[in-house]
Design an enzyme around this catalytic site. Structure first.
Site, mmCIF file in Angstrom:
data_model
loop_
_atom_site.group_PDB
_atom_site.id
_atom_site.type_symbol
_atom_site.label_atom_id
_atom_site.label_comp_id
_atom_site.label_asym_id
_atom_site.label_seq_id
_atom_site.Cartn_x
_atom_site.Cartn_y
_atom_site.Cartn_z
ATOM 1 N N LYS A 1 2.060 5.260 -1.021
ATOM 2 C CA LYS A 1 1.149 4.821 0.042
ATOM 3 C C LYS A 1 -0.125 4.285 -0.605
ATOM 4 C CE LYS A 1 -1.645 5.764 3.975
ATOM 5 N NZ LYS A 1 -3.064 5.573 3.698
ATOM 6 N N SER B 1 -0.598 9.121 -1.440
ATOM 7 C CA SER B 1 -1.958 8.665 -1.174
ATOM 8 C C SER B 1 -2.957 9.192 -2.196
ATOM 9 C CB SER B 1 -2.343 9.069 0.251
ATOM 10 O OG SER B 1 -3.488 8.382 0.656
ATOM 11 N N GLN C 1 -7.332 3.624 5.407
ATOM 12 C CA GLN C 1 -7.624 3.537 6.829
ATOM 13 C C GLN C 1 -9.044 4.015 7.146
ATOM 14 O OE1 GLN C 1 -4.474 4.798 5.773
ATOM 15 N NE2 GLN C 1 -3.785 2.720 6.198
#
Length: 500
Positions: free
Chosen positions: A355, A330, A359
Protein backbone atom coordinates in the site's frame (compact mmCIF):
# COMPACT_ATOMS: atom_id res chain seq x y z
CA UNK A 1 5.84 -17.78 18.51
CA UNK A 2 4.92 -15.75 21.55
CA UNK A 3 1.43 -14.49 20.67
CA UNK A 4 0.69 -11.16 22.30
CA UNK A 5 -2.40 -8.98 22.07
CA UNK A 6 -2.18 -6.76 19.03
CA UNK A 7 -4.24 -3.67 18.46
CA UNK A 8 -4.79 -0.62 16.38
CA UNK A 9 -3.91 2.94 17.16
CA UNK A 10 -7.25 4.63 16.81
CA UNK A 11 -10.62 3.71 15.43
CA UNK A 12 -12.70 0.82 16.12
CA UNK A 13 -13.92 -2.62 16.41
CA UNK A 14 -12.60 -4.44 13.43
CA UNK A 15 -9.28 -2.69 13.80
CA UNK A 16 -10.15 -0.64 10.80
CA UNK A 17 -6.85 1.11 10.47
CA UNK A 18 -5.08 3.93 8.79
CA UNK A 19 -2.50 1.69 7.26
CA UNK A 20 -3.39 -0.82 4.65
CA UNK A 21 -7.07 -0.79 5.20
CA UNK A 22 -9.32 1.56 3.38
CA UNK A 23 -11.03 1.95 6.71
CA UNK A 24 -8.10 3.56 8.42
CA UNK A 25 -7.76 7.29 8.36
CA UNK A 26 -4.70 7.25 6.14
CA UNK A 27 -1.03 7.93 6.67
CA UNK A 28 -0.37 11.17 8.49
CA UNK A 29 2.30 12.80 6.40
CA UNK A 30 2.88 16.01 8.35
CA UNK A 31 6.50 16.93 9.01
CA UNK A 32 7.61 17.75 12.52
CA UNK A 33 8.90 21.26 13.13
CA UNK A 34 12.54 20.19 13.47
CA UNK A 35 12.57 18.06 10.34
CA UNK A 36 14.42 19.27 7.27
CA UNK A 37 12.58 18.85 3.98
CA UNK A 38 12.97 20.10 0.46
CA UNK A 39 11.29 23.25 -0.76
CA UNK A 40 7.82 21.86 -1.44
CA UNK A 41 7.45 20.00 1.84
CA UNK A 42 5.99 22.96 3.67
CA UNK A 43 3.08 22.99 1.27
CA UNK A 44 2.42 19.31 1.87
CA UNK A 45 2.90 19.56 5.60
CA UNK A 46 0.19 22.17 5.70
CA UNK A 47 -1.99 20.69 2.99
CA UNK A 48 -4.86 20.28 5.40
CA UNK A 49 -5.08 24.04 5.80
CA UNK A 50 -6.62 24.21 2.36
CA UNK A 51 -9.35 21.73 3.27
CA UNK A 52 -12.99 22.74 3.17
CA UNK A 53 -13.33 21.89 6.84
CA UNK A 54 -10.69 24.44 7.83
CA UNK A 55 -12.57 27.37 6.28
CA UNK A 56 -14.74 29.77 8.24
CA UNK A 57 -18.51 29.72 7.76
CA UNK A 58 -18.34 32.83 5.55
CA UNK A 59 -15.52 31.33 3.46
CA UNK A 60 -17.44 28.08 3.06
CA UNK A 61 -20.60 29.91 2.02
CA UNK A 62 -18.75 31.97 -0.58
CA UNK A 63 -16.95 28.90 -1.91
CA UNK A 64 -20.22 27.00 -2.26
CA UNK A 65 -21.84 29.96 -4.01
CA UNK A 66 -18.94 30.15 -6.45
CA UNK A 67 -19.14 26.42 -7.05
CA UNK A 68 -22.89 26.56 -7.59
CA UNK A 69 -22.29 29.00 -10.41
CA UNK A 70 -20.09 26.58 -12.30
CA UNK A 71 -21.40 24.64 -15.28
CA UNK A 72 -20.65 21.27 -13.71
CA UNK A 73 -22.38 22.07 -10.43
CA UNK A 74 -25.42 23.48 -12.23
CA UNK A 75 -25.84 20.12 -13.95
CA UNK A 76 -25.76 18.32 -10.59
CA UNK A 77 -28.23 20.80 -9.14
CA UNK A 78 -30.49 20.33 -12.14
CA UNK A 79 -30.44 16.54 -11.74
CA UNK A 80 -31.16 16.89 -8.04
CA UNK A 81 -34.15 19.09 -8.72
CA UNK A 82 -35.56 16.84 -11.43
CA UNK A 83 -35.37 13.75 -9.19
CA UNK A 84 -36.66 15.49 -6.07
CA UNK A 85 -39.65 17.10 -7.80
CA UNK A 86 -40.65 14.43 -10.30
CA UNK A 87 -39.73 10.93 -9.15
CA UNK A 88 -42.76 8.63 -8.79
CA UNK A 89 -42.25 8.31 -5.03
CA UNK A 90 -41.21 10.73 -2.33
CA UNK A 91 -37.42 10.89 -2.03
CA UNK A 92 -35.15 11.62 0.90
CA UNK A 93 -33.21 14.77 0.04
CA UNK A 94 -30.31 13.90 2.34
CA UNK A 95 -29.98 10.46 0.77
CA UNK A 96 -29.87 12.04 -2.70
CA UNK A 97 -27.02 14.32 -1.68
CA UNK A 98 -25.06 11.60 0.09
CA UNK A 99 -25.63 9.26 -2.84
CA UNK A 100 -24.17 11.89 -5.16
CA UNK A 101 -21.08 12.20 -2.96
CA UNK A 102 -20.68 8.44 -2.81
CA UNK A 103 -21.14 8.21 -6.57
CA UNK A 104 -18.35 10.69 -7.21
CA UNK A 105 -15.98 8.72 -4.99
CA UNK A 106 -16.99 5.45 -6.64
CA UNK A 107 -15.86 6.77 -10.02
CA UNK A 108 -12.30 7.08 -8.63
CA UNK A 109 -12.13 3.27 -8.30
CA UNK A 110 -9.91 3.79 -5.26
CA UNK A 111 -10.73 1.59 -2.24
CA UNK A 112 -8.96 4.06 0.04
CA UNK A 113 -11.07 7.10 -0.92
CA UNK A 114 -14.35 6.76 0.93
CA UNK A 115 -17.24 8.72 2.39
CA UNK A 116 -18.60 8.28 5.91
CA UNK A 117 -21.87 9.92 6.87
CA UNK A 118 -22.48 11.40 10.30
CA UNK A 119 -24.02 8.25 11.75
CA UNK A 120 -21.16 6.07 10.55
CA UNK A 121 -18.59 8.48 11.97
CA UNK A 122 -20.34 8.52 15.34
CA UNK A 123 -20.31 4.72 15.52
CA UNK A 124 -16.65 4.58 14.54
CA UNK A 125 -15.67 7.17 17.12
CA UNK A 126 -16.99 5.04 20.00
CA UNK A 127 -14.78 3.07 22.38
CA UNK A 128 -11.37 4.26 21.16
CA UNK A 129 -9.74 5.56 24.33
CA UNK A 130 -8.09 2.46 25.77
CA UNK A 131 -9.64 -0.44 23.91
CA UNK A 132 -12.34 -1.36 21.47
CA UNK A 133 -14.66 -4.30 21.13
CA UNK A 134 -14.67 -6.48 18.06
CA UNK A 135 -12.86 -9.34 16.35
CA UNK A 136 -9.46 -7.65 15.97
CA UNK A 137 -8.59 -7.63 12.28
CA UNK A 138 -7.40 -5.02 9.80
CA UNK A 139 -9.50 -4.88 6.64
CA UNK A 140 -9.38 -3.25 3.24
CA UNK A 141 -11.47 -3.26 0.09
CA UNK A 142 -9.66 -5.22 -2.64
CA UNK A 143 -11.37 -5.84 -5.99
CA UNK A 144 -14.68 -4.80 -4.40
CA UNK A 145 -14.35 -7.43 -1.66
CA UNK A 146 -13.82 -6.87 2.06
CA UNK A 147 -10.36 -8.33 2.55
CA UNK A 148 -8.39 -9.17 5.69
CA UNK A 149 -5.04 -7.38 5.71
CA UNK A 150 -3.96 -8.85 9.02
CA UNK A 151 -5.59 -10.24 12.15
CA UNK A 152 -4.27 -8.69 15.36
CA UNK A 153 -2.10 -11.19 17.20
CA UNK A 154 -3.85 -12.70 20.18
CA UNK A 155 -7.20 -11.39 18.92
CA UNK A 156 -10.39 -13.41 18.41
CA UNK A 157 -9.83 -13.10 14.64
CA UNK A 158 -6.43 -14.77 14.86
CA UNK A 159 -7.65 -17.36 17.35
CA UNK A 160 -10.46 -18.29 14.94
CA UNK A 161 -8.06 -18.68 12.03
CA UNK A 162 -8.59 -15.58 9.88
CA UNK A 163 -5.57 -14.88 7.67
CA UNK A 164 -4.25 -12.11 5.41
CA UNK A 165 -6.05 -11.98 2.04
CA UNK A 166 -9.16 -13.78 3.31
CA UNK A 167 -12.16 -12.18 1.57
CA UNK A 168 -15.34 -11.84 3.63
CA UNK A 169 -18.41 -12.60 1.52
CA UNK A 170 -21.10 -13.08 4.18
CA UNK A 171 -21.69 -11.88 7.73
CA UNK A 172 -24.17 -13.93 9.76
CA UNK A 173 -25.47 -15.43 6.55
CA UNK A 174 -26.04 -12.09 4.81
CA UNK A 175 -24.02 -11.14 1.74
CA UNK A 176 -21.85 -8.03 2.00
CA UNK A 177 -21.71 -7.66 -1.78
CA UNK A 178 -22.44 -4.08 -2.76
CA UNK A 179 -21.69 -2.67 0.69
CA UNK A 180 -18.87 -0.21 1.13
CA UNK A 181 -16.11 -1.04 3.57
CA UNK A 182 -17.58 0.85 6.50
CA UNK A 183 -21.03 -0.66 6.08
CA UNK A 184 -19.52 -4.13 6.08
CA UNK A 185 -17.36 -3.38 9.11
CA UNK A 186 -20.36 -2.16 11.09
CA UNK A 187 -21.96 -5.56 10.53
CA UNK A 188 -18.86 -7.38 11.74
CA UNK A 189 -18.10 -5.32 14.82
CA UNK A 190 -20.13 -5.74 18.00
CA UNK A 191 -20.13 -6.07 21.75
CA UNK A 192 -17.79 -8.25 23.73
CA UNK A 193 -19.12 -11.77 24.19
CA UNK A 194 -21.35 -11.77 21.13
CA UNK A 195 -20.69 -14.10 18.22
CA UNK A 196 -20.38 -13.33 14.53
CA UNK A 197 -20.25 -15.88 11.72
CA UNK A 198 -18.12 -14.99 8.71
CA UNK A 199 -18.07 -16.78 5.39
CA UNK A 200 -14.71 -16.17 3.71
CA UNK A 201 -13.06 -17.05 0.45
CA UNK A 202 -9.39 -17.97 0.85
CA UNK A 203 -6.84 -18.01 -1.98
CA UNK A 204 -6.05 -21.60 -2.93
CA UNK A 205 -9.19 -23.00 -1.29
CA UNK A 206 -12.03 -23.86 -3.66
CA UNK A 207 -14.91 -23.78 -1.15
CA UNK A 208 -15.80 -20.87 1.18
CA UNK A 209 -14.89 -21.29 4.85
CA UNK A 210 -17.33 -20.58 7.66
CA UNK A 211 -15.60 -19.06 10.67
CA UNK A 212 -17.35 -18.26 13.93
CA UNK A 213 -15.75 -15.61 16.13
CA UNK A 214 -16.65 -14.43 19.62
CA UNK A 215 -15.98 -10.71 19.91
CA UNK A 216 -13.83 -9.42 22.75
CA UNK A 217 -11.98 -6.37 24.06
CA UNK A 218 -8.99 -5.47 21.88
CA UNK A 219 -6.43 -3.42 23.88
CA UNK A 220 -4.63 -0.55 22.22
CA UNK A 221 -1.07 -1.39 23.20
CA UNK A 222 1.29 -1.29 20.23
CA UNK A 223 4.83 -2.06 21.45
CA UNK A 224 6.07 -5.27 23.08
CA UNK A 225 9.63 -6.18 24.03
CA UNK A 226 11.55 -9.38 24.59
CA UNK A 227 15.18 -10.42 24.97
CA UNK A 228 17.03 -13.40 23.52
CA UNK A 229 20.52 -14.88 23.51
CA UNK A 230 22.37 -15.52 20.24
CA UNK A 231 25.83 -17.09 20.58
CA UNK A 232 26.11 -15.58 24.04
CA UNK A 233 25.11 -12.10 22.84
CA UNK A 234 22.15 -10.14 24.18
CA UNK A 235 19.52 -9.41 21.52
CA UNK A 236 16.48 -7.22 21.95
CA UNK A 237 13.21 -7.83 20.13
CA UNK A 238 10.70 -5.01 19.72
CA UNK A 239 7.36 -5.95 18.20
CA UNK A 240 5.26 -3.09 16.81
CA UNK A 241 1.64 -4.05 16.23
CA UNK A 242 0.54 -0.74 14.67
CA UNK A 243 1.64 2.90 14.58
CA UNK A 244 -0.54 5.01 16.84
CA UNK A 245 -0.13 8.34 18.58
CA UNK A 246 1.95 6.86 21.40
CA UNK A 247 3.86 4.19 19.49
CA UNK A 248 7.05 6.17 18.91
CA UNK A 249 7.15 7.19 22.57
CA UNK A 250 6.65 3.58 23.67
CA UNK A 251 9.27 2.41 21.17
CA UNK A 252 11.86 4.95 22.35
CA UNK A 253 11.34 3.92 25.97
CA UNK A 254 11.69 0.24 25.06
CA UNK A 255 14.80 0.90 22.97
CA UNK A 256 16.48 2.96 25.70
CA UNK A 257 15.76 0.24 28.26
CA UNK A 258 17.24 -2.47 26.04
CA UNK A 259 20.31 -0.35 25.28
CA UNK A 260 20.91 0.31 28.98
CA UNK A 261 20.73 -3.43 29.59
CA UNK A 262 23.60 -3.96 27.14
CA UNK A 263 21.74 -4.98 24.00
CA UNK A 264 24.16 -6.09 21.25
CA UNK A 265 21.63 -6.54 18.43
CA UNK A 266 17.98 -5.71 17.68
CA UNK A 267 15.10 -7.31 15.79
CA UNK A 268 12.17 -5.05 14.91
CA UNK A 269 9.08 -7.19 14.25
CA UNK A 270 6.31 -5.62 12.13
CA UNK A 271 4.69 -8.85 10.95
CA UNK A 272 0.94 -8.46 10.79
CA UNK A 273 1.27 -4.71 11.38
CA UNK A 274 -1.26 -2.97 9.09
CA UNK A 275 0.23 0.50 9.44
CA UNK A 276 -0.67 3.71 11.20
CA UNK A 277 0.48 7.27 11.68
CA UNK A 278 3.51 8.29 9.65
CA UNK A 279 4.48 10.81 12.31
CA UNK A 280 5.22 7.88 14.59
CA UNK A 281 7.05 5.68 12.11
CA UNK A 282 9.06 8.77 11.18
CA UNK A 283 10.16 9.29 14.78
CA UNK A 284 11.13 5.63 15.08
CA UNK A 285 13.16 5.77 11.86
CA UNK A 286 15.04 8.81 13.13
CA UNK A 287 16.57 6.53 15.76
CA UNK A 288 18.34 4.50 13.04
CA UNK A 289 18.63 6.42 9.77
CA UNK A 290 21.34 9.08 9.23
CA UNK A 291 20.44 12.38 7.60
CA UNK A 292 22.16 11.70 4.28
CA UNK A 293 19.13 9.91 2.74
CA UNK A 294 15.41 10.68 3.01
CA UNK A 295 13.20 8.67 5.31
CA UNK A 296 10.39 8.81 2.77
CA UNK A 297 9.27 10.77 -0.26
CA UNK A 298 5.78 12.08 -0.99
CA UNK A 299 4.58 12.73 -4.54
CA UNK A 300 1.57 14.87 -5.44
CA UNK A 301 -0.74 14.68 -8.47
CA UNK A 302 1.64 16.81 -10.53
CA UNK A 303 4.55 14.48 -9.90
CA UNK A 304 6.29 16.94 -7.60
CA UNK A 305 8.11 15.25 -4.73
CA UNK A 306 8.87 16.23 -1.17
CA UNK A 307 11.53 14.41 0.79
CA UNK A 308 11.62 13.96 4.56
CA UNK A 309 14.88 13.55 6.44
CA UNK A 310 16.12 12.44 9.82
CA UNK A 311 18.35 14.66 11.94
CA UNK A 312 20.45 11.70 13.12
CA UNK A 313 24.15 11.81 12.25
CA UNK A 314 25.23 8.20 12.75
CA UNK A 315 23.82 4.71 12.65
CA UNK A 316 23.55 2.57 15.76
CA UNK A 317 26.65 0.65 16.76
CA UNK A 318 24.76 -2.65 16.81
CA UNK A 319 23.15 -4.67 13.99
CA UNK A 320 19.41 -4.56 13.28
CA UNK A 321 17.08 -6.78 11.26
CA UNK A 322 13.42 -6.20 10.41
CA UNK A 323 10.82 -8.96 10.36
CA UNK A 324 7.87 -8.54 7.97
CA UNK A 325 5.22 -10.57 6.16
CA UNK A 326 2.17 -10.25 3.92
CA UNK A 327 0.29 -8.56 6.76
CA UNK A 328 2.83 -5.72 7.00
CA UNK A 329 1.34 -2.72 5.25
CA UNK A 330 1.59 1.02 4.73
CA UNK A 331 3.55 2.58 7.61
CA UNK A 332 5.11 -0.83 8.28
CA UNK A 333 6.29 -0.88 4.69
CA UNK A 334 7.75 2.60 5.08
CA UNK A 335 9.74 1.33 8.05
CA UNK A 336 10.91 -1.79 6.21
CA UNK A 337 11.82 0.00 2.97
CA UNK A 338 13.67 2.79 4.75
CA UNK A 339 15.57 0.49 7.09
CA UNK A 340 16.82 -1.41 4.05
CA UNK A 341 17.36 1.32 1.44
CA UNK A 342 18.62 4.06 3.74
CA UNK A 343 20.03 1.97 6.57
CA UNK A 344 21.31 -1.11 4.78
CA UNK A 345 19.53 -3.45 7.21
CA UNK A 346 18.22 -6.88 6.26
CA UNK A 347 14.50 -7.60 5.84
CA UNK A 348 13.51 -11.13 6.87
CA UNK A 349 10.24 -12.93 6.14
CA UNK A 350 7.87 -12.72 3.18
CA UNK A 351 6.70 -10.02 0.76
CA UNK A 352 4.69 -7.20 2.31
CA UNK A 353 1.11 -6.15 1.52
CA UNK A 354 1.74 -3.27 -0.91
CA UNK A 355 0.00 0.00 0.00
CA UNK A 356 1.74 3.12 -1.24
CA UNK A 357 -0.85 5.89 -1.09
CA UNK A 358 -1.54 8.64 1.43
CA UNK A 359 -5.00 9.64 2.58
CA UNK A 360 -6.33 12.72 4.34
CA UNK A 361 -9.51 12.68 6.39
CA UNK A 362 -11.51 15.79 5.48
CA UNK A 363 -14.44 16.68 7.76
CA UNK A 364 -17.43 18.06 5.86
CA UNK A 365 -18.62 20.27 8.70
CA UNK A 366 -21.79 18.30 9.54
CA UNK A 367 -20.21 15.28 11.18
CA UNK A 368 -19.56 13.44 7.92
CA UNK A 369 -16.09 12.89 6.49
CA UNK A 370 -14.44 12.22 3.16
CA UNK A 371 -11.19 10.28 3.29
CA UNK A 372 -9.40 11.05 0.05
CA UNK A 373 -6.17 9.79 -1.46
CA UNK A 374 -3.96 12.84 -1.97
CA UNK A 375 -0.44 11.51 -2.47
CA UNK A 376 1.79 8.57 -3.23
CA UNK A 377 4.57 7.76 -0.83
CA UNK A 378 7.87 6.57 -2.26
CA UNK A 379 10.80 4.76 -0.68
CA UNK A 380 14.10 6.60 -0.04
CA UNK A 381 15.29 5.47 -3.49
CA UNK A 382 12.07 6.67 -5.12
CA UNK A 383 10.33 3.32 -5.55
CA UNK A 384 6.52 3.08 -5.43
CA UNK A 385 5.53 -0.22 -3.83
CA UNK A 386 1.76 0.10 -4.30
CA UNK A 387 0.15 -3.24 -5.16
CA UNK A 388 3.67 -4.70 -5.43
CA UNK A 389 4.86 -4.94 -1.86
CA UNK A 390 8.44 -5.12 -0.63
CA UNK A 391 10.52 -8.23 -1.14
CA UNK A 392 12.57 -9.40 1.85
CA UNK A 393 16.33 -9.62 1.49
CA UNK A 394 16.14 -12.97 3.30
CA UNK A 395 12.98 -14.87 2.35
CA UNK A 396 11.69 -17.27 4.98
CA UNK A 397 8.35 -19.09 4.97
CA UNK A 398 6.86 -20.48 8.14
CA UNK A 399 6.21 -24.26 8.34
CA UNK A 400 3.33 -25.49 6.15
CA UNK A 401 1.02 -26.05 9.09
CA UNK A 402 1.15 -22.29 9.87
CA UNK A 403 -0.91 -21.84 6.70
CA UNK A 404 -3.54 -24.54 7.29
CA UNK A 405 -7.25 -23.72 7.42
CA UNK A 406 -9.98 -24.41 9.98
CA UNK A 407 -11.33 -27.95 9.61
CA UNK A 408 -14.89 -27.83 8.28
CA UNK A 409 -16.59 -31.20 8.42
CA UNK A 410 -20.16 -31.55 7.15
CA UNK A 411 -19.67 -35.28 6.86
CA UNK A 412 -16.67 -37.23 8.20
CA UNK A 413 -13.56 -37.42 6.02
CA UNK A 414 -12.60 -41.05 5.45
CA UNK A 415 -10.40 -43.39 3.45
CA UNK A 416 -10.43 -42.89 -0.35
CA UNK A 417 -11.79 -39.31 -0.06
CA UNK A 418 -9.81 -36.96 -2.24
CA UNK A 419 -10.21 -33.19 -1.75
CA UNK A 420 -8.67 -30.04 -0.31
CA UNK A 421 -10.10 -30.69 3.15
CA UNK A 422 -8.17 -33.96 3.34
CA UNK A 423 -5.03 -32.16 2.13
CA UNK A 424 -5.48 -29.59 4.89
CA UNK A 425 -5.85 -32.33 7.52
CA UNK A 426 -2.76 -34.13 6.20
CA UNK A 427 -0.68 -30.96 6.63
CA UNK A 428 -1.99 -30.62 10.18
CA UNK A 429 -1.15 -34.21 11.03
CA UNK A 430 2.35 -33.83 9.64
CA UNK A 431 2.84 -30.60 11.59
CA UNK A 432 1.79 -32.38 14.77
CA UNK A 433 4.32 -35.17 14.23
CA UNK A 434 2.11 -37.82 12.63
CA UNK A 435 2.91 -39.34 9.24
CA UNK A 436 -0.10 -39.22 6.88
CA UNK A 437 1.94 -40.83 4.10
CA UNK A 438 1.10 -38.08 1.63
CA UNK A 439 -0.16 -34.48 1.58
CA UNK A 440 -1.85 -34.33 -1.82
CA UNK A 441 -5.45 -34.65 -0.59
CA UNK A 442 -5.95 -38.41 -1.09
CA UNK A 443 -7.11 -40.12 2.12
CA UNK A 444 -4.84 -43.18 2.02
CA UNK A 445 -4.42 -46.06 4.46
CA UNK A 446 -1.39 -44.26 5.90
CA UNK A 447 -3.53 -41.18 6.48
CA UNK A 448 -6.15 -43.31 8.23
CA UNK A 449 -3.48 -44.79 10.49
CA UNK A 450 -2.17 -41.28 11.30
CA UNK A 451 -5.69 -40.13 12.17
CA UNK A 452 -6.19 -43.16 14.43
CA UNK A 453 -2.90 -42.46 16.21
CA UNK A 454 -3.84 -38.82 16.71
CA UNK A 455 -7.30 -39.72 17.98
CA UNK A 456 -5.88 -42.20 20.48
CA UNK A 457 -3.41 -39.61 21.81
CA UNK A 458 -6.19 -36.99 22.01
CA UNK A 459 -8.51 -39.27 23.99
CA UNK A 460 -10.95 -39.75 21.12
CA UNK A 461 -12.42 -42.89 19.61
CA UNK A 462 -9.83 -44.15 17.10
CA UNK A 463 -12.16 -44.48 14.12
CA UNK A 464 -9.69 -43.26 11.53
CA UNK A 465 -12.31 -40.82 10.23
CA UNK A 466 -12.07 -37.05 10.71
CA UNK A 467 -15.31 -35.83 12.27
CA UNK A 468 -16.08 -32.50 13.92
CA UNK A 469 -14.47 -33.45 17.26
CA UNK A 470 -11.32 -34.69 15.59
CA UNK A 471 -11.14 -31.55 13.46
CA UNK A 472 -11.47 -29.39 16.55
CA UNK A 473 -8.67 -31.25 18.34
CA UNK A 474 -6.45 -30.90 15.26
CA UNK A 475 -7.03 -27.15 15.25
CA UNK A 476 -6.20 -26.90 18.96
CA UNK A 477 -2.96 -28.76 18.39
CA UNK A 478 -1.95 -26.56 15.47
CA UNK A 479 -2.67 -23.36 17.40
CA UNK A 480 -0.43 -24.60 20.19
CA UNK A 481 2.37 -25.34 17.74
CA UNK A 482 2.04 -21.94 16.06
CA UNK A 483 2.29 -20.25 19.45
CA UNK A 484 5.45 -22.16 20.30
CA UNK A 485 8.24 -19.71 19.54
CA UNK A 486 10.60 -22.61 18.87
CA UNK A 487 8.66 -23.14 15.61
CA UNK A 488 9.01 -19.53 14.43
CA UNK A 489 11.42 -19.96 11.51
CA UNK A 490 11.26 -16.29 10.59
CA UNK A 491 12.34 -15.10 14.03
CA UNK A 492 15.12 -17.68 14.14
CA UNK A 493 16.45 -16.47 10.80
CA UNK A 494 16.20 -12.80 11.83
CA UNK A 495 18.32 -13.58 14.88
CA UNK A 496 20.73 -15.64 12.79
CA UNK A 497 21.48 -12.95 10.21
CA UNK A 498 22.08 -10.26 12.84
CA UNK A 499 25.72 -11.10 13.33
CA UNK A 500 26.58 -12.24 9.82
Amino acid sequence: MNIKPRSIALLMALAVLLGAAGSYIGIEYFASSDQKTEEKSGQIANADQGNFASLSEEERKKLLEDMAGSKELKKISQAYGIIKDNYVSEVNKDELIEGAIQGMLDTLEDPYSVYMDKETMEQFNQSIESSFEGIGAEVSMVNDKVTIVAPIKGSPAEEAGLKPNDQIIKVDGESVKGLDLYEAVLKIRGEKGTEVSLQVERPGVSEPLNIKITRDDIPLETVYTDTKKVDGKNVGVIEITSFSEKTSEEFTQALEKLEKEGMEGLVIDVRGNPGGLFTDVQEILKEFIPDDKPIVQVEDRKGEKSRYFSDTKEKKDYPVTVLMDEGSASASEILAATMHEAGGYDLVGTKSFGKGTVQQAIPMGDGSTIKLTLFKWLTPDGNWIHEKGIEPTVKVEQPDYFYTNPVEVKKPLKINDNNEKVKNVQKMLKGLGYDPGRTDGYFSKATEDAVKAFQADAGLSATGEVDEKTGGKLEEGIIKEVRNEDNDRQMKKALEVLFK
